[in-house]
Motif scaffolding. Structure first.
Motif, PDB file in Angstrom:
ATOM      1  N   GLN A   1     103.862  85.524  33.248  1.00 17.36           N
ATOM      2  CA  GLN A   1     104.904  85.368  34.265  1.00 17.36           C
ATOM      3  C   GLN A   1     105.017  86.620  35.134  1.00 17.36           C
ATOM      4  O   GLN A   1     105.272  86.536  36.341  1.00 17.36           O
ATOM      5  CB  GLN A   1     106.248  85.050  33.602  1.00 17.36           C
ATOM      6  N   GLN A   2     104.804  87.798  34.530  1.00 16.31           N
ATOM      7  CA  GLN A   2     104.809  89.040  35.291  1.00 16.31           C
ATOM      8  C   GLN A   2     103.660  89.055  36.299  1.00 16.31           C
ATOM      9  O   GLN A   2     103.820  89.477  37.448  1.00 16.31           O
ATOM     10  CB  GLN A   2     104.671  90.244  34.359  1.00 16.31           C
ATOM     11  N   VAL A   3     102.488  88.597  35.854  1.00 20.56           N
ATOM     12  CA  VAL A   3     101.316  88.559  36.729  1.00 20.56           C
ATOM     13  C   VAL A   3     101.570  87.634  37.919  1.00 20.56           C
ATOM     14  O   VAL A   3     101.249  87.959  39.060  1.00 20.56           O
ATOM     15  CB  VAL A   3     100.065  88.087  35.953  1.00 20.56           C
ATOM     16  N   LYS A   4     102.155  86.478  37.669  1.00 18.80           N
ATOM     17  CA  LYS A   4     102.429  85.511  38.734  1.00 18.80           C
ATOM     18  C   LYS A   4     103.349  86.100  39.794  1.00 18.80           C
ATOM     19  O   LYS A   4     103.181  85.831  40.993  1.00 18.80           O
ATOM     20  CB  LYS A   4     103.058  84.248  38.129  1.00 18.80           C
ATOM     21  N   GLN A   5     104.298  86.917  39.364  1.00 12.97           N
ATOM     22  CA  GLN A   5     105.218  87.548  40.311  1.00 12.97           C
ATOM     23  C   GLN A   5     104.502  88.579  41.175  1.00 12.97           C
ATOM     24  O   GLN A   5     104.783  88.704  42.367  1.00 12.97           O
ATOM     25  CB  GLN A   5     106.375  88.200  39.555  1.00 12.97           C
ATOM     26  N   LYS A   6     103.578  89.320  40.570  1.00  9.53           N
ATOM     27  CA  LYS A   6     102.861  90.375  41.300  1.00  9.53           C
ATOM     28  C   LYS A   6     101.742  89.804  42.167  1.00  9.53           C
ATOM     29  O   LYS A   6     101.490  90.300  43.266  1.00  9.53           O
ATOM     30  CB  LYS A   6     102.257  91.377  40.305  1.00  9.53           C
ATOM     31  N   MET A   7     101.036  88.782  41.654  1.00 13.24           N
ATOM     32  CA  MET A   7      99.915  88.183  42.373  1.00 13.24           C
ATOM     33  C   MET A   7     100.075  86.662  42.389  1.00 13.24           C
ATOM     34  O   MET A   7      99.493  85.957  41.558  1.00 13.24           O
ATOM     35  CB  MET A   7      98.586  88.573  41.723  1.00 13.24           C
ATOM     36  N   PRO A   8     100.859  86.151  43.328  1.00 13.36           N
ATOM     37  CA  PRO A   8     101.153  84.711  43.377  1.00 13.36           C
ATOM     38  C   PRO A   8      99.927  83.822  43.543  1.00 13.36           C
ATOM     39  O   PRO A   8      99.972  82.634  43.210  1.00 13.36           O
ATOM     40  CB  PRO A   8     102.085  84.590  44.599  1.00 13.36           C
ATOM     41  N   ASP A   9      98.806  84.376  44.073  1.00 20.06           N
ATOM     42  CA  ASP A   9      97.628  83.542  44.289  1.00 20.06           C
ATOM     43  C   ASP A   9      96.702  83.492  43.074  1.00 20.06           C
ATOM     44  O   ASP A   9      95.604  82.940  43.156  1.00 20.06           O
ATOM     45  CB  ASP A   9      96.848  84.027  45.519  1.00 20.06           C
ATOM     46  N   CYS A  10      97.143  84.056  41.948  1.00 23.89           N
ATOM     47  CA  CYS A  10      96.323  83.982  40.746  1.00 23.89           C
ATOM     48  C   CYS A  10      96.247  82.537  40.246  1.00 23.89           C
ATOM     49  O   CYS A  10      97.075  81.700  40.603  1.00 23.89           O
ATOM     50  CB  CYS A  10      96.878  84.892  39.644  1.00 23.89           C
ATOM     51  N   VAL A  11      95.229  82.255  39.436  1.00 26.78           N
ATOM     52  CA  VAL A  11      95.047  80.911  38.880  1.00 26.78           C
ATOM     53  C   VAL A  11      95.576  80.928  37.452  1.00 26.78           C
ATOM     54  O   VAL A  11      95.018  81.564  36.569  1.00 26.78           O
ATOM     55  CB  VAL A  11      93.561  80.502  38.897  1.00 26.78           C
ATOM     56  N   MET A  12      96.668  80.206  37.221  1.00 21.81           N
ATOM     57  CA  MET A  12      97.347  80.213  35.927  1.00 21.81           C
ATOM     58  C   MET A  12      96.910  79.009  35.091  1.00 21.81           C
ATOM     59  O   MET A  12      97.118  77.868  35.484  1.00 21.81           O
ATOM     60  CB  MET A  12      98.861  80.164  36.141  1.00 21.81           C
ATOM     61  N   ILE A  13      96.307  79.300  33.938  1.00 19.31           N
ATOM     62  CA  ILE A  13      95.800  78.235  33.062  1.00 19.31           C
ATOM     63  C   ILE A  13      96.502  78.320  31.709  1.00 19.31           C
ATOM     64  O   ILE A  13      96.457  79.357  31.038  1.00 19.31           O
ATOM     65  CB  ILE A  13      94.282  78.347  32.882  1.00 19.31           C
TER      66      ILE A  13
END
Length: 208
Positions: free
Chosen positions: A111-123
């Protein structure tokens, strides 16, 4: 030919016991990819056989805390007195080189990563059933029934966060799960929002 030069940040996440590490290893064992694994940073002591920059980046607690203040970590957490985190500059360096960077982290860190890099691919990796999760945790043979039950309860809470992810991959068979993730990565590169700029350059037109 890829229509976008920058690599993808791929976050493989899910509750403890779903087989994230096993799936990630199978993914990297596949041929013909440009995947790189993000090496974490930690304040714990280096163990025998470990190498700085390979197993972890080993730093002092003061250095780690300064990196937190300076916003140089993509995500971090503290476990039993030691910090663990992902250096942001190392991730960006690999992405700029066109490599896919794979993070294998817990749900909170994702969730921290998604906030910092919204264009990441979350699996989100899930087991084929709760019974399978219990059996996997039990087969480790390193924890008591009480601890296993706590992990199951935590997993039940984390399963409810699946809607925050871009994809859900069922780890029924490790090789199948790895194949699905690779297919996701290839499909993501073809998404219009990621490839339109390079495509317009290719045909010599402006987006307007």
């Amino acid at each position: 030919m890829k229509l976008n030069d920058r690599g993808l940040l791929v976050v493989i996440s899910g509750p403890s016991g779903v087989g994230k590490g096993t799936v990630r290893k199978a993914l990297f064992d596949m041929k013909g990819h440009n995947l790189t694994y993000s090496v974490s940073m930690t304040t714990r002591q280096m163990r025998e056989g470990e190498r700085d920059g390979v197993d972890y980046y080993f730093v002092s607690k003061e250095d780690f805390q300064q990196k937190i203040k300076d916003g140089k970590l993509l995500e971090y957490a503290e476990f039993v007195g030691n910090y663990y985190g992902t250096p942001l500059d190392k991730v960006n360096e690999q992405l700029d080189n066109g490599n896919e960077v794979v993070l294998e982290i817990e749900v909170e860190g994702a969730q921290q990563v998604k906030q910092k890099m919204p264009d990441c691919v979350m699996i989100f990796i899930v087991p084929p059933g709760k019974e399978a999760l219990y059996e996997r945790l039990k087969s480790r043979g390193t924890e008591s029934e009480e601890v296993i039950q706590k992990r199951i309860n935590k997993a039940n809470r984390e399963f409810k966060k699946a809607h925050l992810y871009d994809y859900i991959v069922v780890n029924d068979e490790v090789s199948n799960a790895a194949d699905r993730i690779m297919a996701i990565i290839r499909a993501e590169h073809a998404k219009t929002e990621r490839s339109i700029h390079k495509y317009m350059e290719l045909i010599g037109e402006n987006e307007d």
